[in-house]
Design an enzyme around this catalytic site. Structure first.
Site, PDB file in Angstrom:
ATOM      1  N   PRO A   2       0.830  -1.206   0.000  1.00  0.00           N
ATOM      2  CG  PRO A   2      -0.827  -1.598   1.579  1.00  0.00           C
ATOM      3  CD  PRO A   2       0.497  -2.111   1.099  1.00  0.00           C
ATOM      4  CD  GLU A   3       2.183   3.369  -4.519  1.00  0.00           C
ATOM      5  OE1 GLU A   3       2.515   4.553  -4.667  1.00  0.00           O
ATOM      6  OE2 GLU A   3       2.294   2.511  -5.416  1.00  0.00           O
ATOM      7  CE  LYS A  51       5.267   3.250   0.253  1.00  0.00           C
ATOM      8  NZ  LYS A  51       5.860   2.287  -0.692  1.00  0.00           N
ATOM      9  CG  ASN A 164       6.775  -0.823  -7.287  1.00  0.00           C
ATOM     10  OD1 ASN A 164       7.805  -0.215  -7.068  1.00  0.00           O
ATOM     11  ND2 ASN A 164       6.712  -2.142  -7.293  1.00  0.00           N
ATOM     12  NE  ARG A 247      11.215  -0.784  -4.585  1.00  0.00           N
ATOM     13  CZ  ARG A 247      10.252  -0.519  -3.712  1.00  0.00           C
ATOM     14  NH1 ARG A 247       9.003  -0.470  -4.122  1.00  0.00           N
ATOM     15  NH2 ARG A 247      10.539  -0.295  -2.444  1.00  0.00           N
TER      16      ARG A 247
END
Length: 257
Positions: A2-3, A51, A164, A247
């Site tokens: 989660p961002e 975060k 990402n 990533r």
């Protein structure tokens, strides 16, 4: 993972559910805090820091949690059936008829309030925080001019809250490849400002749209797309990073140079 905007919404959910309530039962299902009991103490507040989540309890205790890749907090009625497997529960906070359960949390720590800086002090300016400092974010990004811009954006020590999705979409919006060195990005202040704008807009709803179109398959320019939403060119996809910490990068070879 989660961002920052998703973590902000989680903090708000916990804030609304628990703040001002007295805990009637606590269960910390991690070895380091398995014997801790905070029943009888009042939940002061929950705040997001990038975060990370900080739930302040009583006069001195802070519960520090991080969702990592699979974690979530679920708020419901005490005694109700959990929507996730019980063996994945890491924290249970019950306050009368309200219950908050943290599932598959990547980090669970109880620290004294004065030690909060030990767990989040390394973070850069929080894109959604009251301490947001755009100039400092630009300064930190610029400190390593040879670093690829996507990596620099993802480094939470530079600015906190980008993951990402936003890294890929921000690179698209400035027309640069994710591998472009920071020194070749002409308008870092504008990039940082746009990052802040996106997270501020999206903190009120899920999905992290960057195109202004909330329809399925239309919310991102390149992230998760097979073709660029602007020009139709096939989107390039590549895994980068060390094994176990890879990533996925998305970019358009026509729109990004």
């Amino acid at each position: 993972m989660p961002e920052g905007d998703a973590v902000w919404r989680t903090a708000r959910t916990l804030e609304k559910a628990l703040s001002g309530r007295v805990l009637t039962h606590t269960d910390f299902r991690v070895p380091a805090h398995a014997t801790a009991d905070l029943a009888g103490q009042t939940v002061v507040e929950t705040v997001a820091r990038g975060k990370h989540l900080l739930t302040r309890i009583g006069d001195d205790i802070t519960l520090h949690t991080h969702l990592k890749m699979e974690g979530s907090w679920v708020v419901g009625r005490s005694g109700a059936r959990w929507r996730k497997p019980a063996h994945t529960a890491r924290v249970v906070l019950r306050a009368g008829e309200v219950e908050a359960v943290g599932f598959s949390l990547g980090i669970v720590e109880l620290v004294s309030r004065e030690r909060e800086a030990d767990v989040v002090g390394h973070l850069g300016p929080d894109l959604l925080g009251p301490d947001w400092d755009a100039a400092l974010a630009v300064e930190r990004l610029s400190a390593d001019p040879d670093r690829p811009i996507a990596e620099a954006l993802l480094d939470q020590r530079n600015l906190a809250g980008i993951g990402n999705v936003y890294a890929a979409e921000l690179c698209f919006l400035i027309g640069r490849l994710p591998t472009t060195p920071v020194r070749e990005v002409d308008a870092l202040p504008r990039l940082v400002s746009r990052a802040r704008e996106l997270l501020m807009i999206n903190r009120e709803h899920p999905g992290m749209p960057t195109t202004g179109d909330l329809r399925r398959g239309r919310s991102h320019w390149v992230y998760g797309q097979r073709a660029c939403l602007r020009c139709g060119t096939a989107v390039r996809v590549e895994q980068q990073g060390e094994q176990g910490r890879e990533r996925v990068r998305f970019w358009c070879p026509s729109c990004q140079r």
